[in-house]
Scaffold this motif. Structure first.
Motif, PDB file in Angstrom:
ATOM      1  N   PHE A  38      -3.533   5.403   3.763  1.00 42.29           N
ATOM      2  CA  PHE A  38      -4.311   4.994   4.939  1.00 42.29           C
ATOM      3  C   PHE A  38      -4.380   3.230   4.381  1.00 42.29           C
ATOM      4  CE2 PHE A  38      -6.311   8.067   5.632  1.00 42.29           C
ATOM      5  CZ  PHE A  38      -6.293   8.396   7.222  1.00 42.29           C
ATOM      6  N   VAL A  39      -3.899   2.706   4.815  1.00 41.53           N
ATOM      7  CA  VAL A  39      -4.365   1.206   5.267  1.00 41.53           C
ATOM      8  C   VAL A  39      -4.947   0.782   6.950  1.00 41.53           C
ATOM      9  CG1 VAL A  39      -1.885  -0.039   4.647  1.00 41.53           C
ATOM     10  CG2 VAL A  39      -2.249   0.710   7.028  1.00 41.53           C
ATOM     11  N   LYS A  40      -6.010  -0.398   6.190  1.00 40.77           N
ATOM     12  CA  LYS A  40      -7.215  -0.240   6.535  1.00 40.77           C
ATOM     13  C   LYS A  40      -7.626  -1.769   7.325  1.00 40.77           C
ATOM     14  CE  LYS A  40     -12.815  -0.161   6.455  1.00 40.77           C
ATOM     15  NZ  LYS A  40     -13.616   0.234   5.156  1.00 40.77           N
ATOM     16  N   THR A  41      -7.821  -2.257   8.064  1.00 39.85           N
ATOM     17  CA  THR A  41      -7.883  -3.545   8.462  1.00 39.85           C
ATOM     18  C   THR A  41      -8.936  -4.368   7.953  1.00 39.85           C
ATOM     19  OG1 THR A  41      -9.594  -2.797  10.089  1.00 39.85           O
ATOM     20  CG2 THR A  41      -7.195  -3.048  11.399  1.00 39.85           C
ATOM     21  N   SER A  42     -10.036  -3.726   7.787  1.00 39.83           N
ATOM     22  CA  SER A  42     -10.985  -4.579   7.515  1.00 39.83           C
ATOM     23  C   SER A  42     -12.352  -4.471   6.895  1.00 39.83           C
ATOM     24  CB  SER A  42     -11.011  -5.475   8.676  1.00 39.83           C
ATOM     25  OG  SER A  42     -10.564  -5.810   9.619  1.00 39.83           O
ATOM     26  N   THR A  43     -13.255  -4.672   6.396  1.00 36.96           N
ATOM     27  CA  THR A  43     -14.600  -5.262   5.130  1.00 36.96           C
ATOM     28  C   THR A  43     -15.688  -4.721   6.822  1.00 36.96           C
ATOM     29  OG1 THR A  43     -14.964  -6.915   4.541  1.00 36.96           O
ATOM     30  CG2 THR A  43     -13.680  -5.906   2.948  1.00 36.96           C
ATOM     31  N   GLY A  44     -15.561  -5.760   7.067  1.00 37.52           N
ATOM     32  CA  GLY A  44     -16.772  -6.249   8.459  1.00 37.52           C
ATOM     33  C   GLY A  44     -17.105  -7.293   8.277  1.00 37.52           C
ATOM     34  N   PHE A  45     -17.355  -7.660   6.595  1.00 35.18           N
ATOM     35  CA  PHE A  45     -17.920  -8.708   5.535  1.00 35.18           C
ATOM     36  C   PHE A  45     -17.268 -10.313   5.856  1.00 35.18           C
ATOM     37  CE2 PHE A  45     -20.146  -5.342   4.688  1.00 35.18           C
ATOM     38  CZ  PHE A  45     -21.682  -5.265   4.604  1.00 35.18           C
ATOM     39  N   HIS A  46     -16.366 -10.478   5.752  1.00 41.84           N
ATOM     40  CA  HIS A  46     -15.376 -11.677   6.488  1.00 41.84           C
ATOM     41  C   HIS A  46     -15.379 -12.281   7.183  1.00 41.84           C
ATOM     42  CE1 HIS A  46     -11.611 -14.285   5.306  1.00 41.84           C
ATOM     43  NE2 HIS A  46     -11.603 -13.634   4.291  1.00 41.84           N
ATOM     44  N   PRO A  47     -15.690 -13.615   7.028  1.00 36.68           N
ATOM     45  CA  PRO A  47     -15.445 -14.288   8.396  1.00 36.68           C
ATOM     46  C   PRO A  47     -14.566 -14.534   9.598  1.00 36.68           C
ATOM     47  CG  PRO A  47     -15.926 -15.492   6.040  1.00 36.68           C
ATOM     48  CD  PRO A  47     -15.826 -14.505   5.676  1.00 36.68           C
ATOM     49  N   ALA A  48     -13.769 -14.227   8.724  1.00 34.05           N
ATOM     50  CA  ALA A  48     -12.786 -14.206   9.834  1.00 34.05           C
ATOM     51  C   ALA A  48     -12.718 -13.296  10.919  1.00 34.05           C
ATOM     52  CB  ALA A  48     -10.924 -14.027   9.198  1.00 34.05           C
ATOM     53  N   GLY A  49     -13.023 -12.038  10.962  1.00 33.03           N
ATOM     54  CA  GLY A  49     -13.535 -10.502  11.821  1.00 33.03           C
ATOM     55  C   GLY A  49     -12.910  -9.587  11.219  1.00 33.03           C
ATOM     56  N   LEU A  68       1.784   6.253   6.489  1.00 41.26           N
ATOM     57  CA  LEU A  68       0.172   6.343   6.338  1.00 41.26           C
ATOM     58  C   LEU A  68      -0.793   6.011   7.485  1.00 41.26           C
ATOM     59  CD1 LEU A  68       2.203   5.456   3.690  1.00 41.26           C
ATOM     60  CD2 LEU A  68      -0.277   3.503   3.707  1.00 41.26           C
ATOM     61  N   GLY A  69      -2.202   6.869   7.569  1.00 40.56           N
ATOM     62  CA  GLY A  69      -2.761   6.054   8.163  1.00 40.56           C
ATOM     63  C   GLY A  69      -2.988   5.103   8.867  1.00 40.56           C
ATOM     64  N   VAL A  70      -4.312   5.024   9.719  1.00 41.58           N
ATOM     65  CA  VAL A  70      -4.067   3.229  10.209  1.00 41.58           C
ATOM     66  C   VAL A  70      -6.264   3.013  10.470  1.00 41.58           C
ATOM     67  CG1 VAL A  70      -3.856   1.215  11.651  1.00 41.58           C
ATOM     68  CG2 VAL A  70      -2.019   2.518  10.543  1.00 41.58           C
ATOM     69  N   LYS A  71      -6.290   2.690   9.673  1.00 36.76           N
ATOM     70  CA  LYS A  71      -8.198   2.990  10.212  1.00 36.76           C
ATOM     71  C   LYS A  71      -8.308   1.740  10.940  1.00 36.76           C
ATOM     72  CE  LYS A  71     -13.038   3.243   8.161  1.00 36.76           C
ATOM     73  NZ  LYS A  71     -13.589   4.023   6.338  1.00 36.76           N
ATOM     74  N   ALA A  72      -9.098   1.043  11.406  1.00 38.22           N
ATOM     75  CA  ALA A  72      -9.952   0.150  12.177  1.00 38.22           C
ATOM     76  C   ALA A  72     -11.232   0.488  11.966  1.00 38.22           C
ATOM     77  CB  ALA A  72      -9.313   0.842  13.824  1.00 38.22           C
ATOM     78  N   SER A  73     -11.400  -1.589  10.936  1.00 44.65           N
ATOM     79  CA  SER A  73     -12.791  -1.035  11.442  1.00 44.65           C
ATOM     80  C   SER A  73     -13.126  -2.672  11.319  1.00 44.65           C
ATOM     81  CB  SER A  73     -13.386  -1.043   9.647  1.00 44.65           C
ATOM     82  OG  SER A  73     -14.665  -0.460   9.522  1.00 44.65           O
ATOM     83  N   ALA A 112       0.933  -1.270   0.170  1.00 46.82           N
ATOM     84  CA  ALA A 112       0.062  -0.255  -0.169  1.00 46.82           C
ATOM     85  C   ALA A 112       0.753   0.893   0.450  1.00 46.82           C
ATOM     86  CB  ALA A 112      -0.777  -0.610   0.788  1.00 46.82           C
ATOM     87  N   GLU A 113       1.892   1.317   0.681  1.00 40.32           N
ATOM     88  CA  GLU A 113       2.957   2.541   0.970  1.00 40.32           C
ATOM     89  C   GLU A 113       3.836   2.113  -0.594  1.00 40.32           C
ATOM     90  OE1 GLU A 113       6.490   4.792   3.111  1.00 40.32           O
ATOM     91  OE2 GLU A 113       5.572   2.240   3.715  1.00 40.32           O
ATOM     92  N   ALA A 114       3.976   1.596  -1.091  1.00 35.33           N
ATOM     93  CA  ALA A 114       4.589   1.880  -1.901  1.00 35.33           C
ATOM     94  C   ALA A 114       3.991   2.350  -3.323  1.00 35.33           C
ATOM     95  CB  ALA A 114       5.332  -0.005  -2.622  1.00 35.33           C
ATOM     96  N   ALA A 115       2.751   1.836  -3.235  1.00 34.53           N
ATOM     97  CA  ALA A 115       1.291   1.817  -4.439  1.00 34.53           C
ATOM     98  C   ALA A 115       1.563   3.247  -4.127  1.00 34.53           C
ATOM     99  CB  ALA A 115       1.074   1.232  -4.719  1.00 34.53           C
ATOM    100  N   GLY A 116       1.006   4.292  -3.698  1.00 31.77           N
ATOM    101  CA  GLY A 116       1.308   5.404  -3.025  1.00 31.77           C
ATOM    102  C   GLY A 116      -0.276   5.895  -2.125  1.00 31.77           C
TER     103      GLY A 116
END
Length: 226
Positions: A154-165, A183-188, A147-151
């Protein structure tokens, strides 16, 4: 943020979110009204809900692309993001194809993020959803580095829809350490109470994706201290 945020500060970290498949335009209007009342940073809605016609005040608009599976081609993700920006969004949360990481191809993840970044250049904010609960620690690091290399912004944890959590403190700490404030970090995903939200912030989250924003904010005060 070194100190616990106030209610107002926490609200300004929130993307107030409605991504249910059965969401209606009326519900989106209500979401915007509530976001203005609560003082959130943005509302985050599905691309089909665009453009937002309700009065937003200072509330920004975010959307998703490649959502929720990430199993779309890079060209499709880029086109979806560009269409959303043309409809007035300020921020795009894209889902990567985590299967590429599982296959040992982090460079392919970087390339798909790059394609979306080129389609929606700054000042559009690009967040990259890595579905951290489904990844190993090494894969989380690889996704953040891609993500950082691509410009991305933010990086973000999750969609909220994956069965892994959804989000975890461990994942947020690892993501924050990897991007080192660049980069920012989004927890979701799965953040439903004040304690959890504050734990994510303490771990390094600079943005929160919440659908139950009011419940989270009700546990805070208007000044530091709880």
């Amino acid at each position: 943020m070194t100190e616990r945020p106030t209610r107002e500060q926490l609200a300004r970290m929130v993307d107030h979110t409605l991504l249910k498949t059965d969401a209606t335009p009326a519900q989106v209007d209500d979401l915007v009204t509530e976001a203005r009342e609560l003082g959130t940073w943005s509302v985050c809605v599905s691309p089909t809900m665009l453009p937002i016609r309700a009065e937003r005040g200072s509330v920004l608009v975010a959307t998703v692309c490649g959502f929720p599976s990430g199993k779309h081609t890079a060209a499709v993700k880029a086109a979806e993001a560009a269409e959303s920006v043309a409809k007035g969004v300020h921020e795009v949360d894209m889902v990567i194809d985590i299967g590429l990481l599982k296959a040992g191809r982090p460079e392919a993840v970087r390339d798909e993020i790059t394609a979306v970044r080129k389609a929606v250049p700054a000042p559009t904010v690009l967040k990259v959803i890595i579905e951290s609960a489904a990844l190993t620690d090494d894969e989380i690091v690889q996704a953040c580095e891609a993500a950082e290399a691509a410009g991305a912004d933010f990086v973000k944890t999750s969609t909220g829809f994956h069965p892994a959590g959804g989000a975890s403190v461990h994942a947020v700490e690892l993501m924050a350490r990897t991007v080192g404030g660049r980069l920012g970090v989004k927890a979701s995903g799965g953040i439903r109470d004040t304690e959890t939200a504050l734990a994510m912030v303490a771990a390094g989250a600079t943005r929160l994706g919440l659908s139950g924003t009011r419940a989270v904010l009700e546990g805070t005060t208007s000044s530091n201290g709880y």
